[in-house]
Write an enzyme that holds these catalytic residues in place. Sequence first.
Site, PDB file in Angstrom:
ATOM      1  N   ASP A 118       0.729  -1.406  -0.253  1.00 14.00           N
ATOM      2  CA  ASP A 118       0.036   0.005  -0.316  1.00 14.00           C
ATOM      3  C   ASP A 118       0.724   0.849  -0.189  1.00 14.00           C
ATOM      4  O   ASP A 118       1.937   1.002  -0.115  1.00 14.00           O
ATOM      5  CB  ASP A 118      -1.231  -0.150   1.154  1.00 14.00           C
ATOM      6  CG  ASP A 118      -0.386  -0.702   2.753  1.00 14.00           C
ATOM      7  OD1 ASP A 118       0.659  -0.460   2.907  1.00 14.00           O
ATOM      8  OD2 ASP A 118      -0.980  -1.302   3.283  1.00 14.00           O
ATOM      9  N   ASN A 143      -8.101  -2.886  13.489  1.00 12.89           N
ATOM     10  CA  ASN A 143      -9.338  -3.147  13.395  1.00 12.89           C
ATOM     11  C   ASN A 143      -9.459  -4.078  12.234  1.00 12.89           C
ATOM     12  O   ASN A 143     -10.517  -4.326  12.286  1.00 12.89           O
ATOM     13  CB  ASN A 143      -9.946  -1.776  12.663  1.00 12.89           C
ATOM     14  CG  ASN A 143      -9.585  -1.535  11.589  1.00 12.89           C
ATOM     15  OD1 ASN A 143      -8.079  -2.379  10.470  1.00 12.89           O
ATOM     16  ND2 ASN A 143      -9.461  -0.320  10.617  1.00 12.89           N
ATOM     17  N   HIS A 147      -8.004  -4.711   9.368  1.00 14.46           N
ATOM     18  CA  HIS A 147      -7.446  -4.365   8.045  1.00 14.46           C
ATOM     19  C   HIS A 147      -5.780  -5.225   7.991  1.00 14.46           C
ATOM     20  O   HIS A 147      -5.254  -5.133   8.809  1.00 14.46           O
ATOM     21  CB  HIS A 147      -7.291  -2.977   7.475  1.00 14.46           C
ATOM     22  CG  HIS A 147      -5.777  -2.622   7.964  1.00 14.46           C
ATOM     23  ND1 HIS A 147      -5.599  -0.711   9.200  1.00 14.46           N
ATOM     24  CD2 HIS A 147      -4.567  -2.318   8.399  1.00 14.46           C
ATOM     25  CE1 HIS A 147      -5.014  -0.265   9.479  1.00 14.46           C
ATOM     26  NE2 HIS A 147      -3.904  -1.324   8.929  1.00 14.46           N
ATOM     27  N   GLU A 175      -9.929  -1.759   4.464  1.00 12.11           N
ATOM     28  CA  GLU A 175      -9.912  -1.515   5.596  1.00 12.11           C
ATOM     29  C   GLU A 175     -11.591  -1.993   5.812  1.00 12.11           C
ATOM     30  O   GLU A 175     -12.038  -3.281   5.136  1.00 12.11           O
ATOM     31  CB  GLU A 175     -10.483  -0.135   5.531  1.00 12.11           C
ATOM     32  CG  GLU A 175      -9.487   0.717   5.609  1.00 12.11           C
ATOM     33  CD  GLU A 175      -8.674   1.015   7.564  1.00 12.11           C
ATOM     34  OE1 GLU A 175      -8.931  -0.448   8.262  1.00 12.11           O
ATOM     35  OE2 GLU A 175      -8.543   2.173   7.083  1.00 12.11           O
TER      36      GLU A 175
HETATM   37  C1  GLP Z   1      -0.693  -0.309   8.283  1.00  8.10           C
HETATM   38  C2  GLP Z   1      -0.478  -1.335   7.031  1.00  8.10           C
HETATM   39  C3  GLP Z   1      -0.546  -2.485   7.305  1.00  8.10           C
HETATM   40  C4  GLP Z   1       0.347  -2.982   8.431  1.00  8.10           C
HETATM   41  C5  GLP Z   1      -0.257  -2.842   9.250  1.00  8.10           C
HETATM   42  C6  GLP Z   1      -0.070  -2.750  11.049  1.00  8.10           C
HETATM   43  O1  GLP Z   1      -1.610   0.933   8.266  1.00  8.10           O
HETATM   44  N1  GLP Z   1      -1.538  -0.208   5.957  1.00  8.10           N
HETATM   45  O2  GLP Z   1       0.036  -2.812   6.226  1.00  8.10           O
HETATM   46  O3  GLP Z   1       0.100  -4.236   8.386  1.00  8.10           O
HETATM   47  O4  GLP Z   1      -1.007  -1.162   9.929  1.00  8.10           O
HETATM   48  O5  GLP Z   1       0.922  -1.821  11.086  1.00  8.10           O
HETATM   49  P1  GLP Z   1       2.002  -1.778  12.433  1.00  8.10           P
HETATM   50  O6  GLP Z   1       2.887  -3.376  12.102  1.00  8.10           O
HETATM   51  O7  GLP Z   1       2.547  -0.185  12.350  1.00  8.10           O
HETATM   52  O8  GLP Z   1       1.159  -1.951  13.708  1.00  8.10           O
END
Ligand code: GLP
Length: 246
Positions: A67, A136, A138, A143
């Site tokens: 992303d 949440n 995702h 989302e």
């Molecule tokens: C982000 C990314 C995801 C990631 C997730 C967890 O927003 N878009 O690809 O896996 O949220 O992030 P974190 O590892 O900082 O908790």
Amino acid sequence: MEIIVTKNYNELSGVAAKMVIDQINKKKTSILGLATGNTVLGFYKELVKAYHRKEIDFKKIKTFNLDEFVGLDDTDHASLFYFMRKNFFDKVNLNPRNVNMLDGRAKNLNVECKKFDEQIKKSKGIDLQILGIGLNGHIGWNEPGSGFKSKTRVLNLTLSSRRAQSGNFENLRQVPKKAMTIGMGAIMEAKKIMLMASGENKADIVAKALTGKVRKKVPASILQRHPNLTVVLDEAAAAKLHKSVK
Ligand code: GLP
């Protein structure tokens, strides 16, 4: 599904990196799906270390990242492209031509998304998809409510996701409201998936995603239907899983 519960974050990072090392040593031209976020920082560090120890060669590896924020590119320090360059791309011998990132500043974002799906298809799909999980549920930035067969697209970020990102920006208002994400379709078509989660704040969503009902409200729950899923957790993130599934 295989669930590996590690003692702590360091061990989690090592176990996750080992899976990628094994994958690459098995297939030197592997296509990797890559993720950003705090969870994967230690994992990238371990991969860089393994590269310096000459245990792994990225010369023929191709990557697709999950992303990007709309409006940002690698010149912006809050972009996901910048995160990847700083923590991984610039530290190993990946060929820049083999690195695929969604361009958050593309003139036509929908065309950019379509091109991304086509490139994945042309590469014959992702061999190993690395995933983190949002609070949440995702995955990528799919989302809650995302269709299980959705394509790469632009979507609105939830407030919860923007809050989680606000540390990388001056304040919450600076966090883009829109992002581009690989669709659930391309994720589910990956030959193998490795999902990582660390810390007690992920324990609830990990339990819901892995043992709850498969439903759009918890996008990661669809992973239960993937034929080749490995989940790497630390003890804190695994705390709410029943003993029987651990
Ligand atoms: C982000 C990314 C995801 C990631 C997730 C967890 O927003 N878009 O690809 O896996 O949220 O992030 P974190 O590892 O900082 O908790």
